[in-house]
Design a protein around this motif. Structure first.
Motif, PDB file in Angstrom:
ATOM      1  N   ILE A   1       0.844  -1.203   0.000  1.00  0.00           N
ATOM      2  CA  ILE A   1       0.000   0.000   0.000  1.00  0.00           C
ATOM      3  C   ILE A   1       0.877   1.249   0.000  1.00  0.00           C
ATOM      4  CG2 ILE A   1      -1.620   1.342   1.396  1.00  0.00           C
ATOM      5  CD1 ILE A   1      -2.807  -1.383   2.328  1.00  0.00           C
ATOM      6  N   ILE A   2       1.894   1.266   0.856  1.00  0.00           N
ATOM      7  CA  ILE A   2       2.786   2.428   0.966  1.00  0.00           C
ATOM      8  C   ILE A   2       3.555   2.637  -0.338  1.00  0.00           C
ATOM      9  CG2 ILE A   2       4.845   3.298   2.151  1.00  0.00           C
ATOM     10  CD1 ILE A   2       3.701   1.910   4.699  1.00  0.00           C
ATOM     11  N   LYS A   3       4.015   1.559  -0.942  1.00  0.00           N
ATOM     12  CA  LYS A   3       4.748   1.649  -2.206  1.00  0.00           C
ATOM     13  C   LYS A   3       3.854   2.227  -3.300  1.00  0.00           C
ATOM     14  CE  LYS A   3       7.285  -1.234  -5.481  1.00  0.00           C
ATOM     15  NZ  LYS A   3       7.665  -2.603  -5.828  1.00  0.00           N
ATOM     16  N   CYS A   4       2.604   1.776  -3.342  1.00  0.00           N
ATOM     17  CA  CYS A   4       1.647   2.264  -4.338  1.00  0.00           C
ATOM     18  C   CYS A   4       1.346   3.750  -4.113  1.00  0.00           C
ATOM     19  CB  CYS A   4       0.369   1.434  -4.268  1.00  0.00           C
ATOM     20  SG  CYS A   4      -0.834   1.844  -5.530  1.00  0.00           S
ATOM     21  N   ARG A   5       1.201   4.142  -2.857  1.00  0.00           N
ATOM     22  CA  ARG A   5       0.903   5.541  -2.543  1.00  0.00           C
ATOM     23  C   ARG A   5       2.074   6.453  -2.911  1.00  0.00           C
ATOM     24  NH1 ARG A   5      -3.123   9.346  -1.072  1.00  0.00           N
ATOM     25  NH2 ARG A   5      -1.981  11.038  -0.137  1.00  0.00           N
ATOM     26  N   LYS A   6       3.313   5.987  -2.660  1.00  0.00           N
ATOM     27  CA  LYS A   6       4.489   6.784  -3.013  1.00  0.00           C
ATOM     28  C   LYS A   6       4.614   6.926  -4.523  1.00  0.00           C
ATOM     29  CE  LYS A   6       7.311   6.109   1.086  1.00  0.00           C
ATOM     30  NZ  LYS A   6       8.543   5.524   1.642  1.00  0.00           N
ATOM     31  N   ALA A   7       4.259   5.883  -5.262  1.00  0.00           N
ATOM     32  CA  ALA A   7       4.319   5.932  -6.718  1.00  0.00           C
ATOM     33  C   ALA A   7       3.218   6.821  -7.302  1.00  0.00           C
ATOM     34  CB  ALA A   7       4.215   4.526  -7.291  1.00  0.00           C
ATOM     35  N   HIS A   8       2.077   6.884  -6.614  1.00  0.00           N
ATOM     36  CA  HIS A   8       0.924   7.664  -7.091  1.00  0.00           C
ATOM     37  C   HIS A   8       0.359   8.496  -5.931  1.00  0.00           C
ATOM     38  CE1 HIS A   8       0.975   5.117 -10.658  1.00  0.00           C
ATOM     39  NE2 HIS A   8       1.074   4.082  -9.843  1.00  0.00           N
ATOM     40  N   PRO A   9       0.960   9.647  -5.623  1.00  0.00           N
ATOM     41  CA  PRO A   9       0.518  10.443  -4.460  1.00  0.00           C
ATOM     42  C   PRO A   9      -0.912  10.966  -4.567  1.00  0.00           C
ATOM     43  CG  PRO A   9       2.581  11.303  -5.369  1.00  0.00           C
ATOM     44  CD  PRO A   9       2.117  10.229  -6.281  1.00  0.00           C
ATOM     45  N   GLY A  10      -1.440  11.060  -5.771  1.00  0.00           N
ATOM     46  CA  GLY A  10      -2.795  11.571  -5.952  1.00  0.00           C
ATOM     47  C   GLY A  10      -3.877  10.549  -5.700  1.00  0.00           C
ATOM     48  N   TRP A  11      -3.506   9.292  -5.601  1.00  0.00           N
ATOM     49  CA  TRP A  11      -4.488   8.234  -5.382  1.00  0.00           C
ATOM     50  C   TRP A  11      -4.878   8.184  -3.919  1.00  0.00           C
ATOM     51  CZ3 TRP A  11      -2.723   3.249  -8.395  1.00  0.00           C
ATOM     52  CH2 TRP A  11      -2.727   3.523  -9.773  1.00  0.00           C
ATOM     53  N   GLY A  12      -6.170   7.985  -3.680  1.00  0.00           N
ATOM     54  CA  GLY A  12      -6.670   7.830  -2.327  1.00  0.00           C
ATOM     55  C   GLY A  12      -6.790   6.360  -1.953  1.00  0.00           C
ATOM     56  N   ALA A  13      -7.327   6.133  -0.777  1.00  0.00           N
ATOM     57  CA  ALA A  13      -7.450   4.771  -0.257  1.00  0.00           C
ATOM     58  C   ALA A  13      -8.386   3.923  -1.118  1.00  0.00           C
ATOM     59  CB  ALA A  13      -7.944   4.814   1.183  1.00  0.00           C
ATOM     60  N   ARG A  14      -9.457   4.515  -1.607  1.00  0.00           N
ATOM     61  CA  ARG A  14     -10.409   3.748  -2.423  1.00  0.00           C
ATOM     62  C   ARG A  14      -9.791   3.317  -3.745  1.00  0.00           C
ATOM     63  NH1 ARG A  14     -16.110   6.942  -1.217  1.00  0.00           N
ATOM     64  NH2 ARG A  14     -15.977   6.626   1.015  1.00  0.00           N
ATOM     65  N   ARG A  15      -9.027   4.204  -4.345  1.00  0.00           N
ATOM     66  CA  ARG A  15      -8.374   3.874  -5.620  1.00  0.00           C
ATOM     67  C   ARG A  15      -7.317   2.786  -5.416  1.00  0.00           C
ATOM     68  NH1 ARG A  15      -7.241   7.038 -10.446  1.00  0.00           N
ATOM     69  NH2 ARG A  15      -6.271   5.559 -11.869  1.00  0.00           N
ATOM     70  N   ILE A  16      -6.541   2.895  -4.354  1.00  0.00           N
ATOM     71  CA  ILE A  16      -5.522   1.892  -4.051  1.00  0.00           C
ATOM     72  C   ILE A  16      -6.178   0.535  -3.793  1.00  0.00           C
ATOM     73  CG2 ILE A  16      -3.763   1.214  -2.373  1.00  0.00           C
ATOM     74  CD1 ILE A  16      -3.042   4.193  -2.145  1.00  0.00           C
ATOM     75  N   LYS A  17      -7.290   0.549  -3.073  1.00  0.00           N
ATOM     76  CA  LYS A  17      -8.013  -0.694  -2.801  1.00  0.00           C
ATOM     77  C   LYS A  17      -8.471  -1.349  -4.103  1.00  0.00           C
ATOM     78  CE  LYS A  17     -12.184  -2.531  -0.749  1.00  0.00           C
ATOM     79  NZ  LYS A  17     -13.353  -2.324   0.048  1.00  0.00           N
ATOM     80  N   GLU A  18      -8.967  -0.531  -5.024  1.00  0.00           N
ATOM     81  CA  GLU A  18      -9.467  -1.038  -6.293  1.00  0.00           C
ATOM     82  C   GLU A  18      -8.327  -1.583  -7.163  1.00  0.00           C
ATOM     83  OE1 GLU A  18     -11.286   0.977 -10.251  1.00  0.00           O
ATOM     84  OE2 GLU A  18     -12.152   1.625  -8.352  1.00  0.00           O
TER      85      GLU A  18
END
Length: 87
Positions: A22-39
């Motif tokens: 989750i943290i790696k995905c968020r660092k790669a895409h700072p504009g994505w929220g929790a719902r987008r990461i979950k999807e």
């Protein structure tokens, strides 16, 4: 009257490997929220749990302050000072 007891802990914990994903995905895409990461990662956890992981990692930026109101207050103060000095 009996009130329902609020849960104080999570029954399902997110394992460390998933947290790192989750943290790696968020660092790669700072504009994505929790719902987008979950999807995107197809996780079975709630978006609230994912948001908590992101927040605990310090990847949530604080809300921006409303600067417009401060400018309006400053303008009215300057106008009062100007009018007071012209008398």
């Amino acid at each position: 009257m009996i009130f329902p007891v609020k849960k104080t802990h999570c029954l399902i914990k997110i394992d460390k490997e998933t947290e790192l994903q989750i943290i790696k995905c968020r660092k790669a895409h700072p504009g994505w929220g929790a719902r987008r990461i979950k999807e995107v990662l197809e996780l079975n956890f709630s978006h609230v749990s994912i948001h908590r992981v992101i927040k605990d990692a310090g990847l949530i930026l604080p809300k921006r302050k409303n600067i417009r109101n401060a400018k309006i207050c400053r303008k009215s103060e300057n106008k009062r000072k100007y009018l007071a000095g012209s008398k």
